[in-house]
Design an enzyme around this catalytic site. Structure first.
Site, mmCIF file in Angstrom:
data_model
loop_
_atom_site.group_PDB
_atom_site.id
_atom_site.type_symbol
_atom_site.label_atom_id
_atom_site.label_comp_id
_atom_site.label_asym_id
_atom_site.label_seq_id
_atom_site.Cartn_x
_atom_site.Cartn_y
_atom_site.Cartn_z
ATOM 1 N N ASN A 29 0.831 -1.209 0.000
ATOM 2 C CA ASN A 29 0.000 0.000 0.000
ATOM 3 C C ASN A 29 0.863 1.256 0.000
ATOM 4 O OD1 ASN A 29 0.529 -0.883 2.703
ATOM 5 N ND2 ASN A 29 -1.029 0.481 3.504
ATOM 6 N N GLU A 66 -3.102 -4.594 -2.810
ATOM 7 C CA GLU A 66 -3.624 -5.527 -3.826
ATOM 8 C C GLU A 66 -3.669 -4.864 -5.199
ATOM 9 O OE1 GLU A 66 -4.800 -4.811 -0.871
ATOM 10 O OE2 GLU A 66 -5.950 -6.454 0.017
HETATM 11 N N1 THU Z 1 -5.135 -1.528 2.793
HETATM 12 C C1 THU Z 1 -4.596 -2.349 1.861
HETATM 13 O O1 THU Z 1 -3.568 -2.045 1.267
HETATM 14 N N2 THU Z 1 -5.211 -3.531 1.622
HETATM 15 C C2 THU Z 1 -6.279 -4.005 2.326
HETATM 16 O O2 THU Z 1 -6.698 -5.126 2.071
HETATM 17 C C3 THU Z 1 -6.896 -3.179 3.349
HETATM 18 C C4 THU Z 1 -6.359 -1.800 3.505
HETATM 19 C C5 THU Z 1 -4.431 -0.278 3.107
HETATM 20 C C6 THU Z 1 -5.070 0.989 2.645
HETATM 21 C C7 THU Z 1 -4.472 1.983 3.601
HETATM 22 O O3 THU Z 1 -3.197 2.387 3.130
HETATM 23 C C8 THU Z 1 -4.273 1.192 4.880
HETATM 24 O O4 THU Z 1 -4.283 -0.179 4.494
HETATM 25 C C9 THU Z 1 -5.325 1.442 5.936
HETATM 26 O O5 THU Z 1 -6.594 1.249 5.431
#
Ligand code: THU
Length: 159
Positions: free
Chosen positions: A61, A74
């Site tokens: 992320n 993802e």
């Molecule tokens: N996030 C993801 O990268 N994947 C997930 O499955 C859930 C949430 C990230 C988005 C954001 O940067 C952080 O986690 C908090 O929501």
């Protein structure tokens, strides 16, 4: 009135029960949590996928001070895969999450927007994507994102 029941199927594994290839993918997803840029949430997500051509693609992320500009692990992985290898379907996607206490004990599940994106990739390549949701205590395996997004909106709904 007719009641419609939708059954979804989830398998739960321990790491050593997975195939060596899937274990490698899960380990890559855990490692990828360290590539996250999550200065705002301090929640670090890693994704690793394997393509039909055997290549592995990593995602993490990436956040931004203008919050909506960031992207989940993802989608960074699946978009990178499609941008770099548009002719190779995704076979398996592994996801892991880490907070300040460490890697999450329970399986991390993708957000709704990521489910929608993964669904369209399944439709595009006409091939289900196996998804491994990692937790230190158990790993959930779904055979298709359709199990995570019943009654989904797809291209065909517009015709
Ligand atoms: N996030 C993801 O990268 N994947 C997930 O499955 C859930 C949430 C990230 C988005 C954001 O940067 C952080 O986690 C908090 O929501």
């Amino acid at each position: 009135m007719e009641q419609i029941d939708i059954n979804i199927s989830i398998e739960s594994y321990q790491l050593d029960e997975l195939s060596p290839q899937d274990q490698e993918l899960v380990q890559a997803a855990i490692k990828a949590t360290h590539n996250a840029y999550a200065n705002y949430s301090r929640f670090y997500v890693g994704a690793a996928l394997r393509l039909e051509n055997g290549k592995m693609v990593i995602g993490a992320n990436q956040e931004n001070a203008a919050f909506p500009s960031g992207l989940c692990a993802e989608r960074t992985a699946v978009f990178a895969a499609q941008a770099n290898y548009p002719d190779s379907p995704i076979e398996t996607l592994a996801i892991a999450g880490r907070n300040e206490k460490g890697v999450l004990p329970n399986p991390i599940t993708p957000c709704g927007a990521c489910r929608q994106v993964i669904l369209e990739i399944e439709d595009r390549y006409k091939k289900p994507i196996k998804i491994l949701l990692y937790g230190t205590q158990k790993i959930y395996c779904v055979r298709s994102v359709k199990d995570l997004l019943p009654l989904s909106f797809v291209d065909d709904n517009m015709r």
